[in-house]
Design a protein around this motif. Structure first.
Motif, PDB file in Angstrom:
ATOM      1  N   GLN A 148       0.673  -1.166   0.155  1.00 48.29           N
ATOM      2  CA  GLN A 148       0.031  -0.455  -0.638  1.00 48.29           C
ATOM      3  C   GLN A 148       0.991   1.066  -0.147  1.00 48.29           C
ATOM      4  OE1 GLN A 148      -3.674   0.159   1.976  1.00 48.29           O
ATOM      5  NE2 GLN A 148      -3.517  -1.763   3.080  1.00 48.29           N
ATOM      6  N   LEU A 149       0.274   1.820  -0.909  1.00 41.93           N
ATOM      7  CA  LEU A 149       1.298   3.486  -0.411  1.00 41.93           C
ATOM      8  C   LEU A 149       0.600   4.596   0.011  1.00 41.93           C
ATOM      9  CD1 LEU A 149       2.963   5.694  -2.048  1.00 41.93           C
ATOM     10  CD2 LEU A 149       1.248   5.867  -3.738  1.00 41.93           C
ATOM     11  N   PHE A 150       1.309   5.378   0.974  1.00 44.70           N
ATOM     12  CA  PHE A 150       0.541   6.355   1.254  1.00 44.70           C
ATOM     13  C   PHE A 150       1.745   7.275   1.470  1.00 44.70           C
ATOM     14  CE2 PHE A 150       0.266   2.280   3.706  1.00 44.70           C
ATOM     15  CZ  PHE A 150      -0.805   1.960   5.088  1.00 44.70           C
ATOM     16  N   GLN A 151       1.136   8.645   2.023  1.00 42.35           N
ATOM     17  CA  GLN A 151       1.829  10.006   1.138  1.00 42.35           C
ATOM     18  C   GLN A 151       2.035  10.305   3.125  1.00 42.35           C
ATOM     19  OE1 GLN A 151       2.286  11.102  -1.753  1.00 42.35           O
ATOM     20  NE2 GLN A 151       0.687   9.614  -2.524  1.00 42.35           N
ATOM     21  N   THR A 152       1.725   9.808   4.002  1.00 41.94           N
ATOM     22  CA  THR A 152       1.560  11.341   5.130  1.00 41.94           C
ATOM     23  C   THR A 152       1.602   9.732   6.162  1.00 41.94           C
ATOM     24  OG1 THR A 152      -1.000  11.688   5.522  1.00 41.94           O
ATOM     25  CG2 THR A 152       0.132  13.006   4.839  1.00 41.94           C
ATOM     26  N   TYR A 153       2.681   9.616   7.402  1.00 40.05           N
ATOM     27  CA  TYR A 153       3.046   9.171   8.765  1.00 40.05           C
ATOM     28  C   TYR A 153       1.096   8.890   8.576  1.00 40.05           C
ATOM     29  CZ  TYR A 153       2.694   7.740  13.378  1.00 40.05           C
ATOM     30  OH  TYR A 153       3.309   7.499  15.053  1.00 40.05           O
ATOM     31  N   ASP A 154       0.166  10.262   9.415  1.00 34.13           N
ATOM     32  CA  ASP A 154      -0.930  10.251   9.551  1.00 34.13           C
ATOM     33  C   ASP A 154      -1.832   9.119   8.637  1.00 34.13           C
ATOM     34  OD1 ASP A 154      -0.275  12.048  11.804  1.00 34.13           O
ATOM     35  OD2 ASP A 154      -1.121  13.703  10.338  1.00 34.13           O
ATOM     36  N   GLY A 155      -1.897   8.583   7.948  1.00 39.48           N
ATOM     37  CA  GLY A 155      -2.522   8.218   6.598  1.00 39.48           C
ATOM     38  C   GLY A 155      -2.255   6.672   7.504  1.00 39.48           C
ATOM     39  N   LEU A 156      -0.302   6.513   7.118  1.00 45.39           N
ATOM     40  CA  LEU A 156      -0.506   4.512   7.801  1.00 45.39           C
ATOM     41  C   LEU A 156      -1.056   4.561   9.780  1.00 45.39           C
ATOM     42  CD1 LEU A 156       0.653   2.268   7.637  1.00 45.39           C
ATOM     43  CD2 LEU A 156       2.954   3.825   8.914  1.00 45.39           C
ATOM     44  N   LYS A 157      -0.802   6.324   9.971  1.00 47.29           N
ATOM     45  CA  LYS A 157      -1.724   5.616  11.797  1.00 47.29           C
ATOM     46  C   LYS A 157      -3.308   4.698  11.442  1.00 47.29           C
ATOM     47  CE  LYS A 157      -1.335   7.756  16.422  1.00 47.29           C
ATOM     48  NZ  LYS A 157      -2.889   7.141  16.767  1.00 47.29           N
ATOM     49  N   SER A 158      -4.479   5.561  10.962  1.00 50.76           N
ATOM     50  CA  SER A 158      -5.566   5.683  10.839  1.00 50.76           C
ATOM     51  C   SER A 158      -5.675   4.092  10.265  1.00 50.76           C
ATOM     52  CB  SER A 158      -6.035   6.569   9.192  1.00 50.76           C
ATOM     53  OG  SER A 158      -5.771   7.284  10.296  1.00 50.76           O
ATOM     54  N   TYR A 159      -5.151   3.841   8.958  1.00 53.03           N
ATOM     55  CA  TYR A 159      -4.667   2.263   8.799  1.00 53.03           C
ATOM     56  C   TYR A 159      -4.899   2.079   9.419  1.00 53.03           C
ATOM     57  CZ  TYR A 159      -3.317  -1.976   6.293  1.00 53.03           C
ATOM     58  OH  TYR A 159      -2.816  -3.210   5.540  1.00 53.03           O
ATOM     59  N   VAL A 160      -3.083   1.447  10.177  1.00 52.87           N
ATOM     60  CA  VAL A 160      -2.529   0.557  11.075  1.00 52.87           C
ATOM     61  C   VAL A 160      -3.804   0.796  12.434  1.00 52.87           C
ATOM     62  CG1 VAL A 160      -0.776   0.030  13.096  1.00 52.87           C
ATOM     63  CG2 VAL A 160       0.051   0.819  10.636  1.00 52.87           C
ATOM     64  N   ASP A 161      -4.243   1.694  12.984  1.00 56.46           N
ATOM     65  CA  ASP A 161      -4.941   1.280  13.709  1.00 56.46           C
ATOM     66  C   ASP A 161      -6.931   0.806  13.832  1.00 56.46           C
ATOM     67  OD1 ASP A 161      -3.916   2.050  15.669  1.00 56.46           O
ATOM     68  OD2 ASP A 161      -4.304   4.373  15.434  1.00 56.46           O
ATOM     69  N   SER A 162      -7.407   0.774  12.174  1.00 61.74           N
ATOM     70  CA  SER A 162      -7.528   0.313  11.136  1.00 61.74           C
ATOM     71  C   SER A 162      -8.565  -1.247  11.487  1.00 61.74           C
ATOM     72  CB  SER A 162      -8.792   1.226  10.325  1.00 61.74           C
ATOM     73  OG  SER A 162      -7.842   0.394   9.616  1.00 61.74           O
ATOM     74  N   PRO A 163      -9.684  -1.580  11.665  1.00 60.93           N
ATOM     75  CA  PRO A 163      -9.874  -3.043  11.769  1.00 60.93           C
ATOM     76  C   PRO A 163      -9.151  -3.888  10.331  1.00 60.93           C
ATOM     77  CG  PRO A 163     -11.824  -2.021  12.149  1.00 60.93           C
ATOM     78  CD  PRO A 163     -11.034  -0.963  11.737  1.00 60.93           C
ATOM     79  N   MET A 164      -9.018  -2.733   8.899  1.00 57.43           N
ATOM     80  CA  MET A 164      -8.190  -2.796   7.961  1.00 57.43           C
ATOM     81  C   MET A 164      -7.152  -3.227   7.973  1.00 57.43           C
ATOM     82  SD  MET A 164     -11.172  -2.759   6.181  1.00 57.43           S
ATOM     83  CE  MET A 164     -10.562  -2.808   4.165  1.00 57.43           C
ATOM     84  N   PHE A 165      -6.458  -3.309   9.095  1.00 56.58           N
ATOM     85  CA  PHE A 165      -4.554  -3.709   9.032  1.00 56.58           C
ATOM     86  C   PHE A 165      -5.131  -5.212   8.218  1.00 56.58           C
ATOM     87  CE2 PHE A 165      -1.744  -5.025  11.370  1.00 56.58           C
ATOM     88  CZ  PHE A 165      -0.359  -4.523  10.905  1.00 56.58           C
ATOM     89  N   GLU A 166      -3.877  -5.543   7.589  1.00 54.94           N
ATOM     90  CA  GLU A 166      -3.669  -7.149   7.837  1.00 54.94           C
ATOM     91  C   GLU A 166      -2.233  -7.298   7.647  1.00 54.94           C
ATOM     92  OE1 GLU A 166      -3.137  -8.858   2.852  1.00 54.94           O
ATOM     93  OE2 GLU A 166      -3.317  -6.956   3.356  1.00 54.94           O
ATOM     94  N   GLU A 167      -2.417  -8.008   8.852  1.00 57.08           N
ATOM     95  CA  GLU A 167      -0.931  -8.605   9.714  1.00 57.08           C
ATOM     96  C   GLU A 167      -0.429  -9.606   8.457  1.00 57.08           C
ATOM     97  OE1 GLU A 167       1.502  -8.913  12.770  1.00 57.08           O
ATOM     98  OE2 GLU A 167      -0.587  -7.368  12.987  1.00 57.08           O
ATOM     99  N   PRO A 168       0.410  -9.457   8.302  1.00 55.91           N
ATOM    100  CA  PRO A 168       1.653 -10.004   7.981  1.00 55.91           C
ATOM    101  C   PRO A 168       1.945 -11.878   8.584  1.00 55.91           C
ATOM    102  CG  PRO A 168       2.584  -8.519   8.628  1.00 55.91           C
ATOM    103  CD  PRO A 168       1.624  -8.428   8.935  1.00 55.91           C
ATOM    104  N   ILE A 169       1.952 -12.753   7.416  1.00 56.21           N
ATOM    105  CA  ILE A 169       1.993 -14.354   8.208  1.00 56.21           C
ATOM    106  C   ILE A 169       3.191 -14.463   8.393  1.00 56.21           C
ATOM    107  CG2 ILE A 169       3.212 -14.931   6.625  1.00 56.21           C
ATOM    108  CD1 ILE A 169      -0.336 -16.718   8.014  1.00 56.21           C
ATOM    109  N   ASP A 170       4.177 -13.802   8.768  1.00 53.17           N
ATOM    110  CA  ASP A 170       5.674 -13.939   9.558  1.00 53.17           C
ATOM    111  C   ASP A 170       5.248 -12.753  10.715  1.00 53.17           C
ATOM    112  OD1 ASP A 170       6.563 -11.855   8.379  1.00 53.17           O
ATOM    113  OD2 ASP A 170       8.343 -12.820   7.870  1.00 53.17           O
ATOM    114  N   GLY A 171       4.357 -11.862  10.901  1.00 54.66           N
ATOM    115  CA  GLY A 171       4.618 -11.146  12.272  1.00 54.66           C
ATOM    116  C   GLY A 171       4.928  -9.724  11.350  1.00 54.66           C
ATOM    117  N   ILE A 172       5.931 -10.017  10.663  1.00 55.62           N
ATOM    118  CA  ILE A 172       7.134  -8.626  10.213  1.00 55.62           C
ATOM    119  C   ILE A 172       6.358  -7.563   8.545  1.00 55.62           C
ATOM    120  CG2 ILE A 172       9.467  -7.468   8.570  1.00 55.62           C
ATOM    121  CD1 ILE A 172       9.740 -10.895   9.883  1.00 55.62           C
TER     122      ILE A 172
END
Length: 308
Positions: A148-172
């Motif tokens: 995914q492409l992010f233009q700002t830190y706030d955009g990433l934070k919104s994604y990481v804090d949302s139910p849409m966040f996709e956890e990698p299979i190895d956690g990394i």
């Protein structure tokens, strides 16, 4: 009778190869390793073993196929069998971190990348890219997982804090600098027997769904490299492609005992090449090959026959 043993977890991707093996009369057997048994007291059969295990196996319900394959490959290698794309190839297939470290050894540029485990650590890593767009991707990926492409830190934070966040299979999760290309395409170089076969131009105007296999389809949106949308083939083999990077790629493959691979790169506005993926479970696009009259699976079948 000796035969070629194809180690994999996806019959759709493997059928293109078995069709070519049938065409030229090469005996083979498929080992579908999403499940199975391994008797350590027994010796493997004689033959040539070709590993096509994919990093994206978990997306097809085959969560532990790579782990099981790693044990099988060690068993084969321990008995001195001929293994193509063996243990080391699998290690690189399931870890972009290892890929980048290996590429860097040979002076090959990769995008600046930070690997992070944990949501807080992902956000901390992103602070290193505050003044520029960046992308996220999964370390153990395939099929553009987590890109995914992010233009700002706030955009990433919104994604990481949302139910849409996709956890990698190895956690990394990888946080990576975004390489802006002047044109919306990347280049994928195909190798069989450790040698360059052809390069294919891949249109990315609609996103990074880069799997060349005809059976591959992903509905999610991926990181775009441009806004322009023109009716054109998604995959197009480049006539007489030549670049010094090919020799370096061949050195990387030889050093890691990888016989078959697709390596992807992108050029920035200055023309600098950034390499970002080594795919040891490579596939080919039939439309592009038919137009260029170059056939990756046929070359692979011939190579397997020569090894047998």
């Amino acid at each position: 009778m000796k035969k070629v043993y194809i180690i994999h977890e996806n019959s759709e991707w493997t059928q293109h190869l078995t069709n070519r093996l049938d065409e030229i009369g090469v005996p083979y057997e498929e080992w579908h390793l999403d499940k199975g048994r391994l008797d350590l007291s027994k010796e493997p059969p004689e033959g040539v073993f070709y590993n096509r295990m994919s990093a994206s196996s978990h997306t097809r319900g085959h969560r532990f196929a790579p782990e099981f394959t790693a044990q099988v490959l060690s068993w084969l290698e321990g008995h001195g069998r001929a293994v193509l794309n063996g243990t080391r190839a699998l290690q690189l297939e399931v870890s972009k971190v290892l890929q980048y470290l290996e590429l860097n050894k040979f002076g090959i540029k990769t995008p600046r990348t930070i690997a992070a485990v944990g949501k807080e650590q992902i956000l901390e890593a992103a602070t290193e890219f505050m003044d520029t767009p960046f992308i996220t991707k999964h370390n153990r990926a395939g099929k553009g997982l987590g890109v995914q492409l992010f233009q700002t830190y706030d955009g990433l934070k919104s994604y990481v804090d949302s139910p849409m966040f996709e956890e990698p299979i190895d956690g990394i999760t990888l946080i990576q600098e975004y390489i802006q290309a002047p044109e919306s395409y990347i280049t994928r170089c195909e190798f069989v027997g450790g040698k360059f076969v052809y390069a294919v131009k891949v249109d990315t105007s609609e996103g990074f769904q880069l799997c060349p296999a005809d059976a591959c389809h992903i509905g999610d949106l991926f990181c775009p490299v441009g806004e322009e949308k023109v009716e054109k083939p998604k995959f197009e083999i480049i006539d007489s492609f030549s670049d010094p990077i090919i020799q370096k790629y061949e050195q990387v493959l030889a050093s890691n005992q990888i016989q078959v691979a697709g390596i992807e790169f992108i050029r920035n506005a200055a023309g600098d090449i950034y390499t970002y993926d080594i795919n040891t479970n490579t596939n080919y696009n039939s439309d592009a090959e038919a137009k260029a009259q170059k056939f990756g699976m046929l070359e692979l079948a011939k190579f397997l026959n020569s090894q047998l």
